[in-house]
Design a protein around this motif. Structure first.
Motif, mmCIF file in Angstrom:
data_model
loop_
_atom_site.group_PDB
_atom_site.id
_atom_site.type_symbol
_atom_site.label_atom_id
_atom_site.label_comp_id
_atom_site.label_asym_id
_atom_site.label_seq_id
_atom_site.Cartn_x
_atom_site.Cartn_y
_atom_site.Cartn_z
ATOM 1 N N UNK A 37 0.826 -1.202 0.000
ATOM 2 C CA UNK A 37 0.000 0.000 0.000
ATOM 3 C C UNK A 37 0.863 1.256 0.000
ATOM 4 N N UNK A 38 1.974 1.229 0.720
ATOM 5 C CA UNK A 38 2.804 2.427 0.862
ATOM 6 C C UNK A 38 3.396 2.836 -0.485
ATOM 7 N N UNK A 39 3.686 1.857 -1.344
ATOM 8 C CA UNK A 39 4.219 2.183 -2.670
ATOM 9 C C UNK A 39 3.137 2.694 -3.611
ATOM 10 N N UNK A 40 1.873 2.505 -3.229
ATOM 11 C CA UNK A 40 0.759 3.036 -3.993
ATOM 12 C C UNK A 40 0.247 4.360 -3.416
ATOM 13 N N UNK A 41 0.946 4.872 -2.410
ATOM 14 C CA UNK A 41 0.554 6.144 -1.828
ATOM 15 C C UNK A 41 -0.509 6.032 -0.762
ATOM 16 N N UNK A 52 0.816 2.869 12.796
ATOM 17 C CA UNK A 52 -0.033 3.762 11.995
ATOM 18 C C UNK A 52 0.609 5.128 11.808
ATOM 19 N N UNK A 53 1.233 5.655 12.849
ATOM 20 C CA UNK A 53 1.914 6.956 12.740
ATOM 21 C C UNK A 53 3.078 6.874 11.756
ATOM 22 N N UNK A 54 3.826 5.776 11.827
ATOM 23 C CA UNK A 54 4.966 5.616 10.914
ATOM 24 C C UNK A 54 4.503 5.523 9.462
ATOM 25 N N UNK A 55 3.502 4.690 9.201
ATOM 26 C CA UNK A 55 3.046 4.517 7.817
ATOM 27 C C UNK A 55 2.466 5.811 7.259
ATOM 28 N N UNK A 56 1.766 6.574 8.083
ATOM 29 C CA UNK A 56 1.215 7.849 7.614
ATOM 30 C C UNK A 56 2.325 8.863 7.342
ATOM 31 N N UNK A 57 3.320 8.918 8.225
ATOM 32 C CA UNK A 57 4.444 9.838 8.016
ATOM 33 C C UNK A 57 5.219 9.472 6.760
ATOM 34 N N UNK A 186 -2.714 -9.234 11.150
ATOM 35 C CA UNK A 186 -2.096 -8.265 10.239
ATOM 36 C C UNK A 186 -0.565 -8.338 10.241
ATOM 37 N N UNK A 187 -0.031 -9.297 10.956
ATOM 38 C CA UNK A 187 1.428 -9.371 11.086
ATOM 39 C C UNK A 187 2.112 -9.447 9.724
ATOM 40 N N UNK A 188 1.590 -10.284 8.823
ATOM 41 C CA UNK A 188 2.217 -10.430 7.502
ATOM 42 C C UNK A 188 2.122 -9.129 6.705
ATOM 43 N N UNK A 189 0.979 -8.447 6.806
ATOM 44 C CA UNK A 189 0.809 -7.170 6.098
ATOM 45 C C UNK A 189 1.790 -6.122 6.624
ATOM 46 N N UNK A 190 1.947 -6.082 7.933
ATOM 47 C CA UNK A 190 2.863 -5.118 8.531
ATOM 48 C C UNK A 190 4.289 -5.388 8.083
ATOM 49 N N UNK A 191 4.666 -6.656 8.052
ATOM 50 C CA UNK A 191 6.025 -7.018 7.621
ATOM 51 C C UNK A 191 6.262 -6.577 6.173
ATOM 52 N N UNK A 192 5.261 -6.819 5.316
ATOM 53 C CA UNK A 192 5.396 -6.421 3.912
ATOM 54 C C UNK A 192 5.507 -4.902 3.771
ATOM 55 N N UNK A 193 4.676 -4.161 4.507
ATOM 56 C CA UNK A 193 4.671 -2.702 4.398
ATOM 57 C C UNK A 193 5.958 -2.088 4.952
ATOM 58 N N UNK A 194 6.504 -2.687 5.998
ATOM 59 C CA UNK A 194 7.763 -2.181 6.546
ATOM 60 C C UNK A 194 8.912 -2.398 5.554
ATOM 61 N N UNK A 196 8.563 -2.555 2.276
ATOM 62 C CA UNK A 196 8.342 -1.604 1.181
ATOM 63 C C UNK A 196 8.702 -0.188 1.597
ATOM 64 N N UNK A 197 8.458 0.152 2.854
ATOM 65 C CA UNK A 197 8.772 1.494 3.346
ATOM 66 C C UNK A 197 10.263 1.782 3.258
ATOM 67 N N UNK A 198 11.089 0.751 3.412
ATOM 68 C CA UNK A 198 12.535 0.953 3.283
ATOM 69 C C UNK A 198 12.879 1.450 1.882
ATOM 70 N N UNK A 199 12.266 0.866 0.876
ATOM 71 C CA UNK A 199 12.507 1.300 -0.504
ATOM 72 C C UNK A 199 11.966 2.707 -0.758
#
Length: 278
Positions: A37-41, A52-57, A186-194, A196-199
């Motif tokens: 999701x983070x790579x899709x904005x 949630x604060x990290x992903x929004x930031x 949601x553990x797997x989703x969080x791992x994936x988003x974290x 992706x957030x690095x990229x």
């Protein structure tokens, strides 16, 4: 008979293709669903505040980084207009035109100096010719472009710094997520988003730093081109960004015993200086 056989073969091939697509449809859908999701904005919502604060930031920083090039380009727009150039002109061509126009001003008796603190401005030294209306238009455009480029460099530097800080936060959350999200669906989703957030953060930080360098270079080139007391701008020297020395800082005096004499006081100009504005 041959035509009927060929037609039947094509029908069987088409049917087989449809069966293969149908068989792999769930796999294709699953792969599409794995896009972060983070790579899709978008920011993942977990119900857990730190995540949630990290992903929004991170989402917000990504959006800002997509405008980094536009922000750096805006610093050149007013300068291009004043020089009669297309705003999409190459940077070197624009700066060559700026140097030539500044040289014309000096040759006609308009002497300009650049002050960077407390704010960037162009100062007209007394004793020189007063700028006419056309001169003022160019001088104001130089000053506007200088202010804009410095502001853009500062804003993009801050964006780059935020990317570094968010990456530290991401690494911390990733290290804690196995325990903090244990048993959470949601553990797997969080791992994936974290991951992706690095990229996303790496790309955003690199973009901000690159365009901050462009804005700093434009400011330096303008200072070298316009300041009557400075040396002529050289292409090699113009590529070095402005020093980020804190405003108001001064060089330390030479240490005693170093053999260096006390620096003489600069002579007071006979007429002083003032802003080019009336």
């Amino acid at each position: 008979m041959t035509r009927a056989s060929d037609g039947a073969s094509r029908l069987r091939a088409a049917a087989l293709a449809l069966l293969l697509v149908a068989a792999h449809a769930p796999m294709i859908a699953a792969c599409a669903a794995q896009t972060s999701q983070i790579e899709q904005g978008r920011a993942l919502r977990t119900g857990k505040q730190p995540y949630d604060e990290f992903f929004e930031a991170t989402r917000a920083l990504r959006e800002e980084s997509l405008k980094a090039e536009e922000l750096a380009d805006a610093a050149q727009a007013e300068l291009a207009r004043a020089l009669g150039l297309d705003r999409r002109s190459a940077g070197d061509a624009m700066l060559d035109a700026a140097r030539a126009r500044a040289a014309e001003l000096r040759a006609s008796g308009v002497r300009l100096h650049v002050e960077l603190v407390p704010e960037a401005r162009l100062v007209n030294a007394r004793g020189g010719r007063s700028p006419d209306a056309d001169d003022r238009g160019v001088i104001e455009a130089f000053e506007a472009s200088l202010k804009s480029s410095l502001a853009a460099a500062k804003q993009l530097d801050e964006l780059s710094r935020r990317a570094v800080e968010l990456e530290k936060k991401r690494a911390s959350l990733a290290a804690e997520s196995a325990e903090a999200m244990a048993g959470d669906p949601q553990r797997r989703d969080v791992k994936r988003e974290l991951a992706a957030a690095e990229r996303v953060l790496a790309e955003a930080g690199a973009s901000a730093e690159r365009h901050a360098g462009r804005a700093s270079k434009l400011a330096l080139d303008l200072v070298l081109a316009v300041d009557a007391g400075g040396a002529p701008a050289r292409r090699g020297a113009a590529r070095r960004p402005l020093s980020r020395q804190p405003a108001g800082s001064v060089k330390a005096p030479p240490q005693r015993g170093s053999g260096a004499g006390a620096a003489p006081k600069p002579p007071k100009p006979p007429h002083g200086e003032d802003d080019f504005d009336p």
